[in-house]
Design an enzyme around this catalytic site. Structure first.
Site: not given
Length: 349
Positions: A11, A13, A78, A180
């Site tokens: 992803g 990050i 996530a 979230y």
């Protein structure tokens, strides 16, 4: 050299974290599901020389296999952002909380005792505030009628007067105000319980507003920096919600990657559970970010719309002292420098 498994390592990050860990001599493997909310293209075979394994973290057999020989897990995986609507709720809970529970159980079976968790500043809800009459206070939930009338600043819950925003430290109460955010709090609680049960060590890195090269393009799961960048790239003015005065701490993704390297190296994270704000300590407003980005890209000036999202918070700025004192981490990239690069950097497709 430490053998590290990075979940979500393909992803935005995560890929920067993988590159930073590999560059500092760690033996890194990536486990990523390729979830469509984060990936519009097939996963690569490798990232910065690290092998990419495609599997869902809820697949216990796949996680068991990926953990063979691993010494530390860096858990970046996530589903992020506010999402499209509440139909996303089961996916958030499944991807963030059930997946974390499966991972932790597998780590216990494998005898892996160290975890670096990608948490978030959203666990705080609103940031720190003080009332002139009543001292430090926690604002109540946002009210649609106030927001629709342009009353964006939270009032004192006791007297209704204006509040002054303050820095928030890691010991502040947790007050999640979106789906979230609730899943990130649950991740923290699950990992804390795991650390107590196993004697393991967890460094929970509470990222503030991360931006930088490789951000995904504008989607319901994107951060505000990517939304503004996509608009500028299309020749459109960034649309700034509320009045643009929302205060945030924008931290460059390479600084976030450096924080993960520091957490892995620090003896401060060798036992128990500990949270760290990963932030620059230099707040800016959302309107300032939009204006800086437009200037750097030579795009149209931002438009302040007055629109709002109930799940957003007004101000959240961190105190970065604990990470500096215990991890030796300090953000290095100032916002003007980072935005100048980000304005022309490629986005994730």
């Amino acid at each position: 050299m430490t053998r590290v498994l990075v979940t979500g390592g393909a992803g935005f990050i995560g890929s920067h974290v993988v590159a930073a860990l590999s560059a500092t001599g760690h033996d890194v493997t990536v486990l990523d599901s390729g979830h469509p909310a984060a990936h519009r293209e097939p996963l690569p075979a490798t990232i910065a020389g690290a092998t990419v394994l495609r599997a869902d973290l809820r697949d216990a057999d796949a996680v068991d296999a990926a953990l063979a020989g691993v010494e530390v897990v860096v858990h970046q995986a996530a589903m992020v952002g506010l999402g499209a609507n509440l139909d996303d709720l089961p996916d958030y809970v499944g991807c963030n909380d059930l997946a974390t529970a499966v991972l932790l159980a597998a780590m216990a079976r494998a005898g892996v005792s160290r975890l670096v968790l990608a948490s978030s500043m959203v666990v705080y809800g609103e940031g720190g505030y003080a009332c002139a009459a009543h001292g430090p206070v926690r604002p109540g939930p946002r009210v649609v009628a106030d927001l629709a009338a342009g009353r964006f600043e939270p009032p004192c819950p006791r007297c209704g007067d204006a509040l002054a925003p303050e820095l928030v430290g890691e010991d502040a109460p947790l007050d999640p105000r979106s789906v979230y955010a609730a899943t990130k709090v649950a991740q923290e609680h699950l990992t804390a319980a795991w650390a107590r049960e196993t004697g393991g060590a967890v460094a929970a890195l509470r990222y503030h507003n991360v931006y930088g090269p490789g951000m995904p393009r504008d989607t319901p799961y994107s951060g505000v920096a990517a939304i503004f960048r996509s608009a500028v790239e299309a020749g459109l003015p960034p649309r700034v919600f509320e009045d643009g005065g929302q205060r945030r701490d924008f931290v460059h993704v390479r600084d976030v990657a450096a924080a993960n390297v520091a957490a892995l190296a620090s003896t401060a994270t060798s036992g128990g559970w500990r949270a760290y704000n990963i932030a620059s300590g230099r707040p800016a407003t959302v309107g300032e970010l939009a204006a800086e980005l437009s200037r750097a890209a030579g795009g149209p000036a931002p438009v302040t719309t007055g629109e709002f999202r109930l799940g957003d918070v007004r101000h959240i700025v961190a105190h970065p002292g604990r990470a500096a004192a215990e991890l030796g981490f300090r953000a290095r990239i100032a916002l003007p420098e980072g935005v100048a690069e980000f304005a022309c950097a490629p986005l994730r497709g």
